[in-house]
Every structure is written in C-alpha cells, then in structure tokens.
Design an enzyme around this catalytic site. Structure first.
Site, PDB file in Angstrom:
ATOM      1  N   PRO A   1      48.543  70.686  18.581  1.00  0.00           N
ATOM      2  CA  PRO A   1      47.410  71.362  18.061  1.00  0.00           C
ATOM      3  C   PRO A   1      46.310  70.890  18.641  1.00  0.00           C
ATOM      4  CG  PRO A   1      49.199  70.182  16.437  1.00  0.00           C
ATOM      5  CD  PRO A   1      49.579  69.902  17.858  1.00  0.00           C
TER       6      PRO A   1
ATOM      7  N   ARG B   1      56.422  90.344  28.916  1.00  0.00           N
ATOM      8  CA  ARG B   1      56.195  91.667  28.761  1.00  0.00           C
ATOM      9  C   ARG B   1      55.073  92.384  29.566  1.00  0.00           C
ATOM     10  NH1 ARG B   1      52.788  93.763  24.914  1.00  0.00           N
ATOM     11  NH2 ARG B   1      54.307  95.053  24.259  1.00  0.00           N
TER      12      ARG B   1
END
Length: 266
Positions: free
Chosen positions: A93, A158
């Site tokens: 985080p 991708r």
C-alpha cells in the site's frame, strides 16, 4: 521478458498462465514467468517462513532468512539469461499506484523479480536491501501480493507484440491516449428488452469512418469528463486535446450520462 515470482502460493498463478489470450505469450516464453515457492527456502522441518514481530503486536512477519536465500537463488539463475541487476518489485500500500503509464514503461524492459508479501508484511531489512520499486493497486488492503502481481503481469503481457489478435486493440483501450474508452456495440442491431427496443447508435452503421471516429472520440471525452475529470485536465496539460475536442467539451454544460462498455474497459 522474464518475471520471477517469489510467493507462498504458486498455485494461484497456474490457472492464470493457462487461460485467455495472454496464455500464448506464457506458453511460448515470450513472457517467461517462473514461480519460486518461498517455503522451499526455509531451513527447518516445518518450512517456516514467518514469526512474531519484535516489539509485539498482532500478526506475523515474513522472515528475512528464507527471503534472502530465495532472492540470491533467483538472481543467480537470472544472471544466466538476463545479466545485470534485475528490478525487484514489492507490492505494498505504500507503493506507487499502478497505472497505464507505469505499465507501458515496464513493458519495454526485460522483466523483474516480483516479491509477493503476506501476513503483516516483510522484514524491512529485506526491503531495504533488495527492493527497487514498490507498487500498489490502490488505497485498499489485500491479503498478499499475488493479486497485484497477476494484475501487473496481465497488463504488461497484453502490450507485447503479437499477444493480442488485433495489434491495434490495446491502442484503443482506456488510458491509451489518456482518456477512458468509448462505449462499444455489436449484434443484434436492435436489442429487444421489456422496456422497448434499444438500437445501436446509427452512426456506427453508417460506414462513414470519419464520422464514426469523431463519435467515438466525443463519447470518450464525455465519459471521461463525467467519470474522471482529472484525466481531462491531465490531457489538456499534455496537449492531447485539439480545438474540436475543446469545442465539444465546452458544449457539455452538464456532463452527460454514459454507460460503461460491456467489456468493462471503462
């Protein structure tokens, strides 16, 4: 590209590497993903990789010893095919938010070591010694770094040449030009619903490519203004908006409602 994943749960990655359009990149090793189970680097009979934190408090901390041995093994193995010090990415985080700009930068590199933490976290000495980048998916907490690692791998893969069936597909995704993607439609031309027929926007059936391109651009602008006005301001600062764009945005006194595209890209 080569990614070495240090994880307590390598079984989480196996289904992901065998399905979807990106699987070809993993099968061919165009994107070479190697899994390193951290318990293999524990030295006791219980294969222990965690212990209570010094100073007290809830939860457990991942031990430095197994991580140090695992990282040493990974770096030695990588040196055979990818000489030089690898990037070591820790999912936390406290890290930089993962966005398309970071994905594009990483997609041009040779890969990285992905360090997937668990429990309350990793012994800070390991992070200080080895980690070159910390990455976060957003302002929320997950049980470990495996899901962020999977998200990063998918986003990076991708973008590799030949992975998608249409090479231009990712160029039209949300964030590719700084804006959200426009809505998309397919057959049937008229969807019959209990509320009445819902047709495809006529311009998409017109065959007029310039008008279609402008309609899509304006839909993208309108949706971005409504959902992410910060992206409009960023695109303006970066000079991505032309006079036609600005004229259209000025006509939107109230951001119009827009539906998310069926593929979830917006």
């Amino acid at each position: 590209m080569r990614f070495d994943v240090l994880t307590l749960f390598p079984e989480l990655f196996d289904p992901f590497l065998r399905v979807g359009v990106t699987r070809r990149a993993y099968e061919s090793k165009q994107v070479d993903v190697r899994l390193w189970p951290l318990r293999d680097f524990a030295e006791d009979n219980y294969r222990r990789v965690d212990d209570r934190p010094f100073g007290g408090g809830p939860g457990m901390v991942m031990l430095a010893g197994p991580l140090e041995r695992a990282l040493a093994a990974v770096k030695a193995d990588r040196a055979i095919t990818h000489p030089g010090a690898p990037a070591v990415i820790h999912f936390s985080p406290t890290g930089r938010r993962l966005d398309q700009a970071l994905v594009r930068d990483l997609a041009q590199g040779e890969g990285a070591v992905l360090l997937c933490g668990r429990y309350e976290g990793i012994d800070q000495r390991v992070l200080d010694r080895h980690v070159t980048m910390e990455v976060s998916l957003g302002d929320f907490v997950l049980s470990g770094g495996e899901l962020p690692a999977l998200a990063m791998l998918d986003a990076l893969t991708r973008l590799q040449e030949g992975v998608l069936n249409d090479a231009a597909s990712h160029q039209q995704d949300s964030f590719s030009d700084g804006l959200l993607d426009c809505p998309h439609f397919s057959r049937p031309e008229v969807l019959e619903t209990p509320e009445g027929p819902v047709p495809v926007p006529p311009v998409l059936l017109s065959g007029h490519h310039a008008e279609i391109a402008r309609w899509r651009r304006e839909q993208s602008l309108a949706l971005t203004l409504r959902r992410r006005p910060d992206l409009i301001e960023a695109a303006r600062r970066e000079g991505r908006l032309d006079r036609k764009d600005e004229k259209f945005l000025a006509s939107l006194t109230v951001p119009p409602a827009a539906k998310a595209s069926p593929d979830g890209k917006v």
